[in-house]
Design a protein around this motif. Sequence first.
Motif, PDB file in Angstrom:
ATOM      1  N   VAL A   1       0.844  -1.201   0.000  1.00  0.00           N
ATOM      2  CA  VAL A   1       0.000   0.000   0.000  1.00  0.00           C
ATOM      3  C   VAL A   1       0.882   1.255   0.000  1.00  0.00           C
ATOM      4  N   ALA A   2       1.880   1.272   0.847  1.00  0.00           N
ATOM      5  CA  ALA A   2       2.765   2.443   0.930  1.00  0.00           C
ATOM      6  C   ALA A   2       3.512   2.663  -0.378  1.00  0.00           C
ATOM      7  N   PHE A   3       3.978   1.594  -1.004  1.00  0.00           N
ATOM      8  CA  PHE A   3       4.696   1.744  -2.268  1.00  0.00           C
ATOM      9  C   PHE A   3       3.762   2.290  -3.340  1.00  0.00           C
ATOM     10  N   ALA A   4       2.535   1.768  -3.415  1.00  0.00           N
ATOM     11  CA  ALA A   4       1.573   2.227  -4.415  1.00  0.00           C
ATOM     12  C   ALA A   4       1.279   3.713  -4.264  1.00  0.00           C
ATOM     13  N   LYS A   5       1.257   4.176  -3.035  1.00  0.00           N
ATOM     14  CA  LYS A   5       0.949   5.585  -2.768  1.00  0.00           C
ATOM     15  C   LYS A   5       2.202   6.461  -2.778  1.00  0.00           C
ATOM     16  N   GLY A   6       3.346   5.869  -3.101  1.00  0.00           N
ATOM     17  CA  GLY A   6       4.576   6.635  -3.208  1.00  0.00           C
ATOM     18  C   GLY A   6       5.211   6.972  -1.885  1.00  0.00           C
ATOM     19  N   ALA A   7       4.804   6.292  -0.821  1.00  0.00           N
ATOM     20  CA  ALA A   7       5.308   6.623   0.514  1.00  0.00           C
ATOM     21  C   ALA A   7       6.237   5.554   1.080  1.00  0.00           C
TER      22      ALA A   7
END
Length: 178
Positions: free
Chosen positions: A37-43
Amino acid sequence: DGFGHNDTSKWFCVLVHDKPEPVDATRTHVKALRNAVAFAKGARYDPKHAPYPVDARGFAAYQLWREAIESGVAAAGHSQHHAEVLGAMRRNAAAYLRELIEVFPAAASDLQQAAGHYDRLVERSDALHDLCAKAKDAGAFSDDARAEARDLVTAALEADRDAIGRIEAALAALEESE
């Protein structure tokens, strides 16, 4: 103890000099889902300390790719390769989510739906790969092929967003079941 890359074989290796530390598999799986989830949101990575420089991460990379295709900057051969890598990674993600169904029965429906969205993404990615191969053989994207490629990237982004949404729902279900 270490995580290395072997340039000759293109494989990563984990170096363990003593006994490996005990692992809480459940916690590791939850962390993997949160990282997705964090990778998908760029975080997932701090841009200053990322393992490699990139212009966009996660969902934003699709927008950058789409704009590069629309403007004619994206070479068909490069896009073919990117589509192939994207498809391979999302095939692996779908398989992993299906493995987690047995581990997390409280989130089984959301995990299955997320895997299905990744399957849809893989279909779009495979179609994009084939379209880019034809464009590469022709020397460049035609106007029609460029529009179709743009639409396939858009559809892949939608499928990725849907998958991440289901992963977020799975994580919420796991928190409720604790």
